[in-house]
Design a protein around this motif. Structure first.
Motif, PDB file in Angstrom:
ATOM      1  N   ARG A 141     -35.902  42.005 -23.876  1.00 49.41           N
ATOM      2  CA  ARG A 141     -37.143  42.443 -24.498  1.00 49.41           C
ATOM      3  C   ARG A 141     -37.440  43.859 -24.008  1.00 49.41           C
ATOM      4  NH1 ARG A 141     -41.541  37.788 -23.543  1.00 49.41           N
ATOM      5  NH2 ARG A 141     -41.147  38.387 -21.364  1.00 49.41           N
ATOM      6  N   VAL A 181     -43.724  44.515 -28.664  1.00 43.96           N
ATOM      7  CA  VAL A 181     -42.563  44.028 -27.922  1.00 43.96           C
ATOM      8  C   VAL A 181     -41.441  43.762 -28.913  1.00 43.96           C
ATOM      9  CG1 VAL A 181     -41.642  42.238 -26.401  1.00 43.96           C
ATOM     10  CG2 VAL A 181     -44.010  43.014 -26.128  1.00 43.96           C
ATOM     11  N   TYR A 182     -40.288  44.346 -28.639  1.00 44.41           N
ATOM     12  CA  TYR A 182     -39.087  44.144 -29.453  1.00 44.41           C
ATOM     13  C   TYR A 182     -38.101  43.309 -28.663  1.00 44.41           C
ATOM     14  CZ  TYR A 182     -40.448  47.557 -33.022  1.00 44.41           C
ATOM     15  OH  TYR A 182     -41.099  48.211 -34.038  1.00 44.41           O
ATOM     16  N   LYS A 183     -37.375  42.466 -29.380  1.00 45.34           N
ATOM     17  CA  LYS A 183     -36.413  41.595 -28.709  1.00 45.34           C
ATOM     18  C   LYS A 183     -35.084  41.599 -29.451  1.00 45.34           C
ATOM     19  CE  LYS A 183     -35.857  36.947 -26.872  1.00 45.34           C
ATOM     20  NZ  LYS A 183     -36.493  35.660 -26.572  1.00 45.34           N
ATOM     21  N   GLU A 217     -39.717  43.928 -18.404  1.00 45.80           N
ATOM     22  CA  GLU A 217     -40.375  42.653 -18.090  1.00 45.80           C
ATOM     23  C   GLU A 217     -41.649  42.876 -17.273  1.00 45.80           C
ATOM     24  OE1 GLU A 217     -39.811  39.658 -19.462  1.00 45.80           O
ATOM     25  OE2 GLU A 217     -38.309  40.710 -20.661  1.00 45.80           O
TER      26      GLU A 217
END
Ligand code: ADP
Ligand code: MG
Length: 151
Positions: free
Chosen positions: A5, A82-84, A137
């Motif tokens: 993430r 947030v990109y995952k 994180e």
């Protein structure tokens, strides 16, 4: 490669210049998934925690960088996302471009839209992007509750 993430913040200059749509379109080239998004009015406490490392590494720009992210020079909000996905941190950093907008490749977000504020010297570089999975994180925990993130 494991999924990661990463935190993206469209900074106050990005919002006031109506760049949100362009930036999200550009980031869609990564083919990562958005798993969280919200508008935030950044408090001094959040700004200090977010840039805690900068206080040590670049004390000369720390105070003005806080003022910048808190919106003193533009508007008092940011868009946090947030990109995952695979290699998320590096993919987003590559599209964001170098910290100094004058050194950033002109096809990157920072190269295209950033500037150096001639009064404060702050790099107004439109977006934040986490620089490692570990800092991602740490930062995501500062900006989002678990219940605000999907997947
Ligand atoms: P990055 O955002 O590329 O990870 P840093 O974490 O080192 O870069 O710095 C955080 C933010 O502080 C930058 O995005 C920029 O807005 C500002 N900044 C960093 N270094 C400088 C500098 N030398 N002069 C002016 N502003 C800076
Ligand atoms: Mg950084």
């Amino acid at each position: 490669m494991k999924e990661e993430r990463t935190l993206v913040i469209i900074k106050p200059d990005g919002l006031i210049k109506s760049l949100t749509g362009d930036i999200i379109s550009k980031l869609s080239e990564t083919e990562l998934r958005i798993v969280g998004a919200k508008i935030v009015n950044v408090s001094k406490e959040l700004a200090e925690q977010h840039y805690a490392e900068l206080k040590q590494s670049k004390p000369h720009v720390f105070e003005n960088t806080l003022r910048y992210i808190m919106g003193e020079f533009h508007t008092n909000r940011v868009f946090a996302l947030v990109y995952k996905g695979k290699n998320a941190v590096e993919k987003v950093r590559n599209i964001a471009g170098k910290t100094n907008p004058e050194e950033a490749d002109p096809i990157t977000i920072r190269g295209k839209y950033g500037r150096i504020n001639s009064k404060t010297g702050v790099f107004e570089n439109v977006v934040h992007a986490s620089d490692s999975p570990k800092s991602a994180e740490r930062e995501i925990k500062l900006w989002f509750r678990d219940t605000e993130l999907v997947d």
